[in-house]
Design a protein around this motif. Structure first.
Motif, short mmCIF file in Angstrom:
data_model
loop_
_atom_site.label_atom_id
_atom_site.label_comp_id
_atom_site.label_asym_id
_atom_site.label_seq_id
_atom_site.Cartn_x
_atom_site.Cartn_y
_atom_site.Cartn_z
N UNK A 1 0.84 -1.20 0.00
CA UNK A 1 0.00 0.00 0.00
C UNK A 1 0.87 1.26 0.00
N UNK A 2 1.93 1.23 0.80
CA UNK A 2 2.85 2.37 0.84
C UNK A 2 3.54 2.55 -0.51
N UNK A 3 3.90 1.43 -1.16
CA UNK A 3 4.52 1.50 -2.48
C UNK A 3 3.56 2.11 -3.50
N UNK A 4 2.29 1.72 -3.43
CA UNK A 4 1.29 2.29 -4.35
C UNK A 4 1.12 3.79 -4.12
N UNK A 5 1.14 4.21 -2.87
CA UNK A 5 1.02 5.64 -2.57
C UNK A 5 2.19 6.43 -3.15
N UNK A 6 3.38 5.84 -3.12
CA UNK A 6 4.56 6.52 -3.65
C UNK A 6 4.59 6.53 -5.17
N UNK A 7 4.14 5.45 -5.76
CA UNK A 7 4.35 5.26 -7.20
C UNK A 7 3.11 5.57 -8.05
N UNK A 8 1.93 5.56 -7.43
CA UNK A 8 0.71 5.72 -8.21
C UNK A 8 0.16 4.42 -8.76
N UNK A 9 0.82 3.29 -8.44
CA UNK A 9 0.33 1.99 -8.88
C UNK A 9 -0.96 1.63 -8.12
N UNK A 10 -1.68 0.65 -8.64
CA UNK A 10 -2.95 0.21 -8.06
C UNK A 10 -2.80 -1.16 -7.42
N UNK A 11 -3.37 -1.32 -6.22
CA UNK A 11 -3.33 -2.59 -5.51
C UNK A 11 -4.60 -3.38 -5.77
N UNK A 12 -4.47 -4.62 -6.21
CA UNK A 12 -5.61 -5.49 -6.44
C UNK A 12 -5.49 -6.74 -5.56
N UNK A 13 -6.64 -7.35 -5.23
CA UNK A 13 -6.66 -8.41 -4.23
C UNK A 13 -7.31 -9.67 -4.78
N UNK A 14 -6.62 -10.81 -4.65
CA UNK A 14 -7.21 -12.12 -4.97
C UNK A 14 -8.19 -12.47 -3.86
N UNK A 15 -9.47 -12.66 -4.15
CA UNK A 15 -10.43 -12.95 -3.08
C UNK A 15 -10.31 -14.38 -2.57
#
Length: 404
Positions: A129-143
């Motif tokens: 999550x911290x990496x996404x905040x820095x880079x603008x990438x999106x986090x997706x989750x396998x349910x």
């Protein structure tokens, strides 16, 4: 021959009492206990050759350096890494994950995607999550499903050309589910994504082969597998470790330093700034020797027997619900008693000398999925016995009687 009573003699702590009762230690998913073989290695280091490594010409430094690097070779062999410099000593699984996440900050951009799973420990959620905040990438989750298994058909749908990283645990710390990591790795590679596997919960039970898995990064902690706390390992493929920038600056990780420019050392020292946990690394190697001496096939077979026995006995208790019923799981049972908070159950068990873990186990999304505040988690190791399982069952029955 696997002789659990003989093995138990190797662990001094198993012979103490807690609250006037013989200790029944069932919190192995949090940390395993330490055999005398590893304790002796720690004492030997501080008694006979305590010195800083790599930089000294005197005998103690050379002895310590040799022992430390021999431990790295033991870990390389155990995990079947191609090169010893692909083994990076860390302070634990969390350190290894953060090292990789920090390095990928240089590569990711807005529009890129990262995939994690619904079964992750917080340590394999928050850094991304911290990496996404820095880079603008999106986090997706396998349910996940109600049995505590990842839904692989949904994973297939998440993968795309935008997927750059996939991060999953090998085994869930909260439920004991063994994830299909080979499939996850192979499918990620088809779209060009790198994969990190959190092996903190798997390494006490099985012997991962990183080359056979073709995994890009694999992390674990020594204290989960009979070693000391504050010590762990990051395996990374050589090509990836060469691409990643250093995580920390300081001594040991440098080649040349001037006020105008610094160049960095090669692997593995590029990622090992400062004086390391020398004794911890040596003791990690001793722990691997000890567990291999018992044999991981023997460990897995015995722990599966314990799991089946404990599952059957606990399932007989009316009002007890087990969470995580995957067909592929290791020796972890998370459960609740109907209408009773898990903390209260754990407190009574402690009074009976039984150590279990209660709460969300640093896996709050799993508890949210089941709409519960947490569970009682009993996690078994190869030095536990069926008699201890019987003591646990009797303790749970007593807690139910007292709290209902």
């Amino acid at each position: 021959m696997f002789n659990v009573e003989h093995i138990r003699q190797d662990f001094p702590i198993l012979h103490r009492q807690v609250n006037g009762k013989p200790l029944v230690y069932l919190d192995n998913a949090a940390t395993s206990q330490t055999p005398q073989h590893v304790i002796d290695a720690i004492v030997d280091y501080y008694s006979n050759y305590n010195a800083n490594i790599h930089r000294g010409v005197h005998s103690l430094s050379q002895e310590a350096t040799d022992a430390y690097e021999q431990a790295r070779l033991k870990i390389q062999k155990h995990f079947n890494a191609k090169f010893s410099h692909e083994i990076i000593f860390t302070s634990g699984t969390t350190h290894g994950i953060n090292l990789v996440a920090n390095g990928f900050s240089s590569f990711l951009k807005k529009g890129d995607e990262i995939i994690v799973s619904a079964l992750e420990h917080h340590s394999n959620i928050v850094p991304w999550q911290m990496l996404c905040e820095r880079s603008g990438a999106t986090l997706k989750v396998i349910p996940m499903n109600l049995e505590g298994e990842l839904i692989m058909s949904e994973y297939d749908k998440l993968l795309s050309a935008n997927t750059k990283l996939v991060f999953v645990n090998h085994i869930s710390n909260a439920l004991g589910t063994i994830n299909p990591i080979k499939y996850i790795i192979d499918e990620a590679h088809k779209v060009g994504a790198a994969v990190l596997i959190d092996g903190a919960q798997s390494c006490p039970h099985i012997k991962p082969d990183v080359q056979a898995l073709d995994v890009d990064f694999y992390v674990t902690s020594a204290h989960k597998m009979c070693g000391p706390t504050g010590e762990g390992m990051l395996y990374g493929k050589e090509e990836w470790l060469n691409k990643l920038p250093p995580y920390q600056g300081g001594g040991e990780m440098i080649d040349q330093v001037t006020f105008e420019k610094t160049t960095y050392a090669g692997l593995p020292h590029k990622f090992e700034a400062g004086t390391p946990n020398i004794c911890g690394g040596i003791a990690f190697g001793a722990a691997i020797d000890y567990m291999n001496g018992i044999g991981f096939d023997a460990i897995a077979n015995y722990e599966h027997e314990l799991l089946e026995y404990a599952t059957a006995k606990l399932s007989e208790i009316e009002g007890l619900k087990i969470y995580g019923t995957s067909k592929q799981k290791t020796s972890v049972i998370s459960f609740n008693l109907e209408g009773i908070h898990p903390y209260d159950v754990g407190t009574i068990l402690d009074k009976l000398g039984i150590a279990v873990r209660t709460g969300h186990h640093c896996a709050q999304p799993i508890m949210d999925f089941y709409k519960i505040p947490g569970t009682v988690r009993a996690s078994f190791a190869f030095y536990n016995t069926k008699e201890e399982v019987d003591t646990l069952v009797a303790g749970v029955k007593k807690a139910k009687m007292m709290l209902s």
